[in-house]
Design an enzyme around this catalytic site. Structure first.
Site, PDB file in Angstrom:
ATOM      1  N   CYS A  22       3.059  -0.241  -3.603  1.00 57.77           N
ATOM      2  CA  CYS A  22       3.150  -1.580  -3.011  1.00 57.77           C
ATOM      3  C   CYS A  22       2.310  -1.751  -1.746  1.00 57.77           C
ATOM      4  O   CYS A  22       2.279  -2.822  -1.150  1.00 57.77           O
ATOM      5  CB  CYS A  22       4.603  -1.994  -2.783  1.00 57.77           C
ATOM      6  N   HIS A  26      -1.258  -6.711  -4.749  1.00 51.72           N
ATOM      7  CA  HIS A  26      -0.853  -6.911  -6.141  1.00 51.72           C
ATOM      8  C   HIS A  26       0.124  -8.073  -6.208  1.00 51.72           C
ATOM      9  O   HIS A  26       0.513  -8.630  -5.184  1.00 51.72           O
ATOM     10  CB  HIS A  26      -0.203  -5.639  -6.711  1.00 51.72           C
ATOM     11  N   HIS A  72       2.379 -18.936  -6.597  1.00 48.61           N
ATOM     12  CA  HIS A  72       0.954 -18.615  -6.498  1.00 48.61           C
ATOM     13  C   HIS A  72       0.456 -18.488  -5.065  1.00 48.61           C
ATOM     14  O   HIS A  72      -0.722 -18.716  -4.786  1.00 48.61           O
ATOM     15  CB  HIS A  72       0.097 -19.599  -7.305  1.00 48.61           C
ATOM     16  N   GLU A 136      12.150  -8.852  -7.724  1.00 48.12           N
ATOM     17  CA  GLU A 136      10.737  -8.484  -7.620  1.00 48.12           C
ATOM     18  C   GLU A 136      10.220  -8.059  -8.990  1.00 48.12           C
ATOM     19  O   GLU A 136       9.063  -8.298  -9.347  1.00 48.12           O
ATOM     20  CB  GLU A 136      10.571  -7.359  -6.606  1.00 48.12           C
TER      21      GLU A 136
HETATM   22 ZN   LIG Z   1       5.192  -5.120  -5.095  1.00 44.59          ZN
END
Ligand SMILES: [Zn+2]
Length: 149
Positions: A22, A26, A72, A136
């Protein structure tokens, strides 16, 4: 009575000091579950009779106050200064700068703060936000529960 509406959105993030994947730029297909409490409306003939709040209205409020801005977008920690500068250099880029790293936990907290002010007791049935669950991934989520953070 508790009711829950789920909305999904796409967004990017980076956790600058993350030990694993992370820390790279991304994105995720996030899901937001909004849980409200209130009495069931019993007023005969009211459009909301039998409901705590029309699910369409639950969605409309979450969309207008939060998801519209987050869909977005790219979530960035304000102290991730090089990335903030880069994103600001992109004309018209949809960037959400946060005071804490954009983990599921912090996004759930921020969503709770924003939505708590957005859901008002418009029907006189003690409607209020109780919980925001922020996914997530389908298997990882964080919950901000009223009175527990
Ligand atoms: Zn992530």
């Amino acid at each position: 009575m508790l009711i829950t509406r789920r909305l999904e959105f796409d967004a990017g993030h980076r956790i600058p000091h993350h030990a694993s994947q992370c820390r790279h730029l991304h994105g995720h297909r996030y899901a937001l579950e909004v849980t409200l409490s209130g009495d069931i409306i019993t007023r005969e003939g009211a459009p909301e009779q039998g409901m705590v709040m029309d699910f369409a209205e639950v969605r409309a409020i979450a969309w207008r106050h939060l998801v519209q801005a987050w869909d977005h977008a790219f979530f960035v920690y304000e102290k991730d200064t090089a990335l903030v500068a880069f994103l600001n250099s992109l004309p018209g880029h949809k960037t959400v700068v946060l005071g804490a790293p954009p983990t599921a936990e912090n996004l759930a907290l921020e969503a709770f703060r924003i939505l708590d002010a957005a859901y008002r007791d418009v029907y006189g049935n003690h409607l209020r936000l109780e919980r925001v669950r922020l996914y997530e991934t389908p298997s990882c989520w964080a919950e901000a529960v009223r009175g527990q953070f």
